[in-house]
Write a protein that holds these residues in place. Structure first.
Motif, PDB file in Angstrom:
ATOM      1  N   VAL A  17      -0.267 -42.423 -39.686  1.00 61.27           N
ATOM      2  CA  VAL A  17      -0.974 -41.388 -38.926  1.00 61.27           C
ATOM      3  C   VAL A  17      -2.461 -41.711 -38.970  1.00 61.27           C
ATOM      4  CG1 VAL A  17      -1.557 -38.938 -38.772  1.00 61.27           C
ATOM      5  CG2 VAL A  17       0.785 -39.644 -39.318  1.00 61.27           C
ATOM      6  N   ARG A  18      -3.022 -42.033 -37.804  1.00 62.48           N
ATOM      7  CA  ARG A  18      -4.416 -42.500 -37.740  1.00 62.48           C
ATOM      8  C   ARG A  18      -5.390 -41.377 -37.393  1.00 62.48           C
ATOM      9  NH1 ARG A  18      -3.924 -47.651 -39.949  1.00 62.48           N
ATOM     10  NH2 ARG A  18      -2.052 -48.614 -39.098  1.00 62.48           N
ATOM     11  N   HIS A  19      -4.987 -40.509 -36.496  1.00 57.78           N
ATOM     12  CA  HIS A  19      -5.867 -39.429 -36.048  1.00 57.78           C
ATOM     13  C   HIS A  19      -5.062 -38.146 -35.859  1.00 57.78           C
ATOM     14  CE1 HIS A  19      -8.058 -43.022 -34.512  1.00 57.78           C
ATOM     15  NE2 HIS A  19      -9.136 -42.331 -34.837  1.00 57.78           N
ATOM     16  N   VAL A  20      -5.775 -37.041 -35.964  1.00 61.62           N
ATOM     17  CA  VAL A  20      -5.193 -35.722 -35.719  1.00 61.62           C
ATOM     18  C   VAL A  20      -6.193 -34.925 -34.882  1.00 61.62           C
ATOM     19  CG1 VAL A  20      -4.745 -33.511 -36.849  1.00 61.62           C
ATOM     20  CG2 VAL A  20      -3.734 -35.603 -37.786  1.00 61.62           C
ATOM     21  N   THR A  21      -5.721 -34.270 -33.835  1.00 57.29           N
ATOM     22  CA  THR A  21      -6.571 -33.330 -33.095  1.00 57.29           C
ATOM     23  C   THR A  21      -5.853 -31.983 -33.035  1.00 57.29           C
ATOM     24  OG1 THR A  21      -7.433 -35.119 -31.708  1.00 57.29           O
ATOM     25  CG2 THR A  21      -7.830 -32.868 -30.948  1.00 57.29           C
ATOM     26  N   ILE A  22      -6.457 -30.995 -33.678  1.00 61.73           N
ATOM     27  CA  ILE A  22      -5.875 -29.648 -33.703  1.00 61.73           C
ATOM     28  C   ILE A  22      -6.277 -28.918 -32.425  1.00 61.73           C
ATOM     29  CG2 ILE A  22      -5.926 -27.415 -34.927  1.00 61.73           C
ATOM     30  CD1 ILE A  22      -4.378 -29.560 -36.460  1.00 61.73           C
ATOM     31  N   GLY A  23      -5.332 -28.219 -31.845  1.00 65.50           N
ATOM     32  CA  GLY A  23      -5.570 -27.576 -30.550  1.00 65.50           C
ATOM     33  C   GLY A  23      -6.230 -26.214 -30.633  1.00 65.50           C
ATOM     34  N   LYS A  24      -6.867 -25.868 -29.508  1.00 65.67           N
ATOM     35  CA  LYS A  24      -7.368 -24.504 -29.293  1.00 65.67           C
ATOM     36  C   LYS A  24      -6.352 -23.741 -28.450  1.00 65.67           C
ATOM     37  CE  LYS A  24     -12.217 -25.877 -28.768  1.00 65.67           C
ATOM     38  NZ  LYS A  24     -13.396 -25.876 -27.874  1.00 65.67           N
ATOM     39  N   ILE A  25      -6.418 -22.432 -28.523  1.00 71.12           N
ATOM     40  CA  ILE A  25      -5.596 -21.630 -27.614  1.00 71.12           C
ATOM     41  C   ILE A  25      -6.174 -21.757 -26.202  1.00 71.12           C
ATOM     42  CG2 ILE A  25      -4.901 -19.294 -26.972  1.00 71.12           C
ATOM     43  CD1 ILE A  25      -4.981 -18.558 -29.933  1.00 71.12           C
ATOM     44  N   VAL A  26      -5.300 -22.071 -25.252  1.00 69.86           N
ATOM     45  CA  VAL A  26      -5.698 -22.119 -23.848  1.00 69.86           C
ATOM     46  C   VAL A  26      -4.752 -21.193 -23.088  1.00 69.86           C
ATOM     47  CG1 VAL A  26      -6.032 -23.572 -21.819  1.00 69.86           C
ATOM     48  CG2 VAL A  26      -6.492 -24.503 -24.097  1.00 69.86           C
ATOM     49  N   ASP A  27      -5.313 -20.275 -22.336  1.00 71.62           N
ATOM     50  CA  ASP A  27      -4.488 -19.293 -21.633  1.00 71.62           C
ATOM     51  C   ASP A  27      -5.031 -19.135 -20.219  1.00 71.62           C
ATOM     52  OD1 ASP A  27      -3.156 -17.070 -20.653  1.00 71.62           O
ATOM     53  OD2 ASP A  27      -3.310 -15.930 -22.523  1.00 71.62           O
ATOM     54  N   LEU A  28      -4.322 -19.719 -19.256  1.00 73.44           N
ATOM     55  CA  LEU A  28      -4.776 -19.628 -17.863  1.00 73.44           C
ATOM     56  C   LEU A  28      -4.113 -18.462 -17.131  1.00 73.44           C
ATOM     57  CD1 LEU A  28      -5.151 -23.356 -16.727  1.00 73.44           C
ATOM     58  CD2 LEU A  28      -6.759 -21.869 -17.916  1.00 73.44           C
ATOM     59  N   GLY A  29      -3.419 -17.600 -17.872  1.00 71.17           N
ATOM     60  CA  GLY A  29      -2.924 -16.377 -17.263  1.00 71.17           C
ATOM     61  C   GLY A  29      -1.491 -16.411 -16.758  1.00 71.17           C
ATOM     62  N   VAL A  30      -0.730 -17.442 -17.151  1.00 72.17           N
ATOM     63  CA  VAL A  30       0.696 -17.473 -16.770  1.00 72.17           C
ATOM     64  C   VAL A  30       1.412 -16.320 -17.473  1.00 72.17           C
ATOM     65  CG1 VAL A  30       2.847 -18.788 -16.992  1.00 72.17           C
ATOM     66  CG2 VAL A  30       0.717 -19.955 -16.375  1.00 72.17           C
ATOM     67  N   THR A  31       2.172 -15.534 -16.700  1.00 75.80           N
ATOM     68  CA  THR A  31       2.880 -14.402 -17.312  1.00 75.80           C
ATOM     69  C   THR A  31       4.395 -14.550 -17.226  1.00 75.80           C
ATOM     70  OG1 THR A  31       2.698 -13.210 -15.221  1.00 75.80           O
ATOM     71  CG2 THR A  31       1.039 -12.707 -16.900  1.00 75.80           C
ATOM     72  N   ASP A  32       4.872 -15.630 -16.621  1.00 78.67           N
ATOM     73  CA  ASP A  32       6.311 -15.827 -16.460  1.00 78.67           C
ATOM     74  C   ASP A  32       6.881 -16.438 -17.738  1.00 78.67           C
ATOM     75  OD1 ASP A  32       8.874 -16.485 -15.833  1.00 78.67           O
ATOM     76  OD2 ASP A  32       8.382 -17.670 -14.049  1.00 78.67           O
ATOM     77  N   ALA A  33       7.566 -15.606 -18.522  1.00 75.10           N
ATOM     78  CA  ALA A  33       8.124 -16.074 -19.800  1.00 75.10           C
ATOM     79  C   ALA A  33       9.287 -17.033 -19.583  1.00 75.10           C
ATOM     80  CB  ALA A  33       8.537 -14.887 -20.657  1.00 75.10           C
TER      81      ALA A  33
END
Lengths: 353, 353
Positions: free
Chosen positions: A185-201
């Protein structure tokens, strides 16, 4: 040593090794294209247990036990286990791992869990916290359906954008530098929450694709690399719909990953012959594909440089019932073969994309 | 530098600092003994939101915003936020933290979450992964009651061993060495699952006490210290019943923590005048007590050496309905004042106990 590079990528300069791994899968997965790759498959969806929840715990238990067995390790050789699942209060992990006696760091990252657990296990192994860690995740079609959707007996129709929760799990053993060999494992990038407003579960792919695009773009910028620097950019479970949206979103930034992209949700089933709509999903989907086909290809020398980007949809039935949209998240792990490779120094950017 | 000592304790030799913190609490907590300690209190249990779940998200949002404000930091100054809660799929965290744009590491540790998040945030800050992290946790009486127990409207009777889920939350900002001053995190001990077979979901204290005993005993052995080496051993939310069981369990190993022990679940309410049965509970109980009274005492010079041991019960309504017992877990964080103190070298054991 761990070094922050760019906006939010971590370079694991003394790179931990994935010394062993194991995958466990159920009936539909056994009938799919990866049948021969899994370490353990069964046509018994209940895994010999009385309830589906206990079956999912059995998947985690089996995955960890098999990974340890393949590595020739005892429970006490593992310093920490990082685990999570989709069930309310993550009971697949708590009950599946209860008897191992390994210190537990419980995670919730929805279907991004395998990348989250692998990231943290790698950071622990690279920073002196641990000699060996296990990272594990699972899902089960029947537990997910009744918890998130409808009773199975109801026989509800599935939409074309819906994905099929994999009955599967995977575990990988991560060792500190000097404690074993395997893909690094060379690199790790932890994500941010991204919410573009999709509401279809019933369209998780669309909800998660923006988070995947954000994490992949950030990683490429942070490391000064291009998609073609990798043999494979493997997303977790965007399925057909989400993968297509991911290409469109990255195209806005002139990034083309299509030539090297695949998705665990598209690899685990044959969408032509298996009625899984847009593809597979669930924490166990990316966990089992990583811990079978992908790390198997590393072992056989068929892969040597990939990005593993598991994506999660951070909703619940309550949040959807209350009219909320579906926040997405994606964590990225860069894995490359165990050889004398300079780390922390980005490869030269190879032209346009 | 982080060093493994003993069985499973991590010594953070370059100790990260808790540079700022904030606590948020609701009506019953505002009416209790810590009223003046909280940064934000409100008599409005809905926190101005339309649902209790959104109210709990508002608690996390407020706690993080206040901690950043008190520290004079922007969202972008925080590299990672470690967060969790009790709700299905941890939606208090996902929706509460959605707008901050900070990379999120989602956790599930039930009521042990604040110690889990603080442990990981400290490890990230001590290992070069981050300059600054936030650790946050929350709970809400009304979300917990309707999710785990009964509709509030039902007016169910509470048993004497039951605990009252705190409507509260807390956030602490952890900075890497050289990035600020404040109480220092010196050691971390991650817990194992301990399950002695308690099946009464109305007696969480009994279910969690064995895990607390296991973690405290392990830490004391690993560091060669005695309970009296600390001014305070603060458990998360064992309440009256669990605290009493903890003393009994540790007595089997000739360890007496009673003279220096207290419990967040006993500190947050006045059990004589507030009808909370065995005491407070919930992720937000230990989070808000740590981030108000306890760290406030550090700031005032009234405390300088404590163990913070948050405990979690890893059950769900499904696991209990299926006849399972309640697995417990406890994570421990050793915090001491910011002064020139040798770390990693255990204090001499001070006689018997």
């Amino acid at each position: 040593m761990i070094k922050k590079i760019g906006q939010r990528t971590l370079a694991l300069e003394s790179a931990p090794a994935l010394i062993q791994w194991a995958s466990v899968a159920g009936k539909r997965e056994m009938e799919g294209p990866l049948s021969q790759e899994f370490d353990f498959v069964t046509g018994d969806t209940s895994f010999g247990e009385k309830t589906w929840e206990k079956a999912e715990s059995a998947i985690q238990k089996k995955a960890v036990a098999l990974a340890l067995e393949k590595a020739g390790l005892q429970n006490s050789d593992i310093d920490y286990v990082f685990a999570g699942d989709l069930l309310n209060q993550c009971i697949a992990s708590s009950f599946g791992l209860r008897e191992f006696g390994i210190p537990l760091i419980g995670l919730y990252g929805a279907c991004s869990t395998m990348a989250e657990s692998l990231s943290l296990a790698s950071i622990f192994a690279a920073s002196g916290c641990a000699d060996r860690c296990a990272a594990v995740a699972s899902s089960h079609f029947c537990t997910a359906e009744r918890q998130f959707r409808l009773p199975l007996e109801y026989g509800g129709q599935r939409t074309p954008t819906a994905q099929w929760t994999a009955t599967a799990g995977g575990c990988v053993v991560v060792a500190a530098p000097g404690q074993g060999s395997g893909p690094r494992v060379r690199h790790v990038t932890i994500g941010k929450i991204v919410d573009l407003g999709v509401t279809d579960a019933n369209n998780m792919g669309a909800a998660m694709a923006p988070a995947a695009a954000d994490t992949i773009k950030t990683y490429l910028e942070d490391t000064g690399t291009a998609p073609t620097d990798y043999q494979l950019i493997l997303t977790g479970d965007l399925g057909q719909v989400g993968s297509s949206i991911l290409y469109d979103l990255l195209a806005l930034d002139q990034i083309d990953i299509a030539p090297v992209h695949n998705d665990c949700g598209l690899l685990i089933y044959d969408r032509q012959s298996q009625d899984v709509k847009a593809g597979g999903s669930g924490c166990g989907c990316s966990a089992s594909v990583l811990c079978s086909l992908i790390l198997g290809k590393f072992a056989r020398g068929e892969l040597d440089n990939i990005l593993f980007v598991a994506t999660g949809a951070l909703l619940s039935t309550t949040s959807s019932a209350q009219g909320e949209s579906v926040p997405g998240i994606a964590h990225l792990v860069h894995i490359s073969a165990d050889r004398d490779r300079p780390t922390g120094k980005p490869a030269a950017r190879k032209g346009g994309k």
